[in-house]
Write an enzyme that holds these catalytic residues in place. Sequence first.
Site, PDB file in Angstrom:
ATOM      1  N   CYS A 196       0.815  -1.219   0.000  1.00 53.72           N
ATOM      2  CA  CYS A 196       0.000   0.000   0.000  1.00 53.72           C
ATOM      3  C   CYS A 196       0.852   1.274   0.000  1.00 53.72           C
ATOM      4  O   CYS A 196       1.472   1.604  -1.002  1.00 53.72           O
ATOM      5  CB  CYS A 196      -0.969  -0.044   1.186  1.00 53.72           C
ATOM      6  N   HIS A 227      -3.622  -5.611   2.168  1.00 57.17           N
ATOM      7  CA  HIS A 227      -3.399  -5.831   3.585  1.00 57.17           C
ATOM      8  C   HIS A 227      -4.038  -7.193   3.844  1.00 57.17           C
ATOM      9  O   HIS A 227      -4.368  -7.913   2.942  1.00 57.17           O
ATOM     10  CB  HIS A 227      -4.106  -4.761   4.421  1.00 57.17           C
TER      11      HIS A 227
END
Lengths: 246, 480
Positions: A97, A197
Amino acid sequence: MSKYSLKICHLYPDLLNLYGDRGNILALSYRAGLRDIDTEIVALSMGQSFEKDQYDIVFFGGGQDAEQKMIRRDLVTVKGEAVKEAVEEGMVFLCICGGYQMMGHYYQEQDGEKIDCLGALNVYTEARKQRFIGNTEYRCELPINDPIIYGFENHSGRTYLGDNVRPLAKVVYGKGNNGEDGTEGAVYKNVIASYSHGSLLPKNPELCDYILTLALKRRFGEDFTLKPADNQFEEIARKEFDSCKK
Amino acid sequence: MRSFRVGFALIIAGGIRLSLRLLGKGATALPGKIAVKIAPRFIREMASGCDIITVTGTNGKTTTTHMISESLRKSGYYVATNVSGANLSSGIATTFAQELRPVRRAVSKGLKPVYVLEIDEAAFAKVAGDLSPKVCVVTNLFRDQLDRFGELLYTRDCIEKGLDMTDALILLNADDSMIAALRKNRESRTEFYGVDERSMTRNNVTDTVASRALPASSDAEYCLSCKRKYEYGARSFGHFGTYSCSSCGDTRQEPQQSVYFDPTKSSSDPGLPLVFQGKDYSVEGVLPIPGSHNIYNAAAAFAACTSFGKIIGDPKLSPIQVAAALSEVQPAFGRMEKIRVGDKSFCILLVKNPVGLDRALSMVASASDADGMYLLLNSNIADGTDVSWIWDVDFESKTMPDKLYVSGERFGDMLLRLIYSGVDTNQLRYASMSEAFVLFEEALSACEPGKCLYVLPNYTSMLALRKFLVGKYRLKDFWR
Ligand SMILES: [Zn+2]
């Protein structure tokens, strides 16, 4: 003491501590341990220089906007050149990310302001109003036995890949890099980057083993092979996730 | 004078509530939702002229609200409060609709009415202005359901916006740097509560990285204005402590009201002695509900009650009397309450975010009667659909009971979390959500006589579990 050991560098763990990315390090360490391979985790934060010959795996996670702003400056000015050299020399990186975005050339805010990033990966990111949030399923392009990878994405940045960079996976469910081209994540040399994630590695043990193998071969020679491990609980978690992800 | 529109909305809301009750449903949100649809000024008109205390922040809202309510009841007030979880504008409107008549009855009996309302952080920005409360309590800011709010700072902005719509006395947690920063531009109406520095752990232990694990880090290590790492003189838990920034000088404010306790004593066992301290007093009491996080909730509730007493000029809400009332508060059903079943008991600790789970694990680790821990993890919208946060919790440093049980719709994720923390898989029993209650019975029957099974569900798994327990053990229902 085992005769094999790996050093894992955790970048900015005191600032990038969101969304359970820490689970990736726990997974690397746990699954290395299953094969009697020791792991040492080195936390590297603001103001500390990157010793590029010291580490086997570098983990770079995501955080909140305010914290990422602080990090971008430190990354570019304090650690910059050493990280870039390490990437070119084939050091193994896992970037998730915000870490993924910061490895690229720039991050363009919604108001048009371009923020320079490291430029170690030939990708760039543009922020959009709508945030991509939700469970994900991708088909991984790396040579692993079970190519389905599961995760959870939460990002407003749209990342676009340039030359020499391959996508990590094709989107099956979710948005991925930008919600347009069906790609997710990036691979360049031994850098693996993703928006997942989840945590990514605990639920995707084959990807975890792939990363460990890259690092072990680099440290102990190309003929190093990772012993197989029992994945029964990971399989339970994957099945459970698959049945309730939507 | 109430407008015609609000009067009409009240009738409709009453009708909906009655029908839902007849159907055996808890009517905690829908009546208010409709009332606000019919009369957008519903909350503003209903709240006009009322004495109101609000409680917002990520953790501890329900317990703090409960502690304030019970303490005020013991001091002779009629307290109207919202049902746990019904803390959006719909739940608040419902509370006003259903409390209309009970409040009137209480007044005719000579009781003073007060509204104590727990309010969701995002909803606070929207409803605080309508409520014009006397006192606003802000508990803390921890990561919670980030997939819903996006970012922690956004949550704080919501609280900030709400505060600026009121002229209430603001009670802030001095030990939370993120919350204490809300004083800026509101200094004249802000007071602090917190834990006495002597009760915190000195900060002379630096983080040690174990070979296989790594320490979980906290939410606010760096100064928000100048990005310098905070230095801590002492810490209580998470990012709570006596922080200071060497660059801009931002530092923990000395709380006007603080709580002292002996740091060598366990807060997991019942009856931890507390000393409530102010500028000109120091009174003794006990922590009514175990757990170190509840020390903060008690400090907040104490400050809220005494400050409220000062504002409305009620001498009965003196420090001595508030401390006595607060010390006798019983846990709300299903929140930290030990429920006896035959010769053993179980205790439910709601865990919905990293710090909540961390506190609960610590509590179980130090509870002398723990014989089994049962974790349940769901990922519905009310829980937050992202379960990644379980990896941010430091399981590695906690001593777990020998018997571990896992269920919930996302039991697989929790199972891996436990295994990767080094738990022996032989200690583990697990089941999918459809078998969760069978597993509960198994866990309870494996629990030794005299011992307690600790159950740690997140929000919707707790609701499901309660429903089962209400039926199975004939426990009183959680909605009124
Ligand atoms: Zn500062």
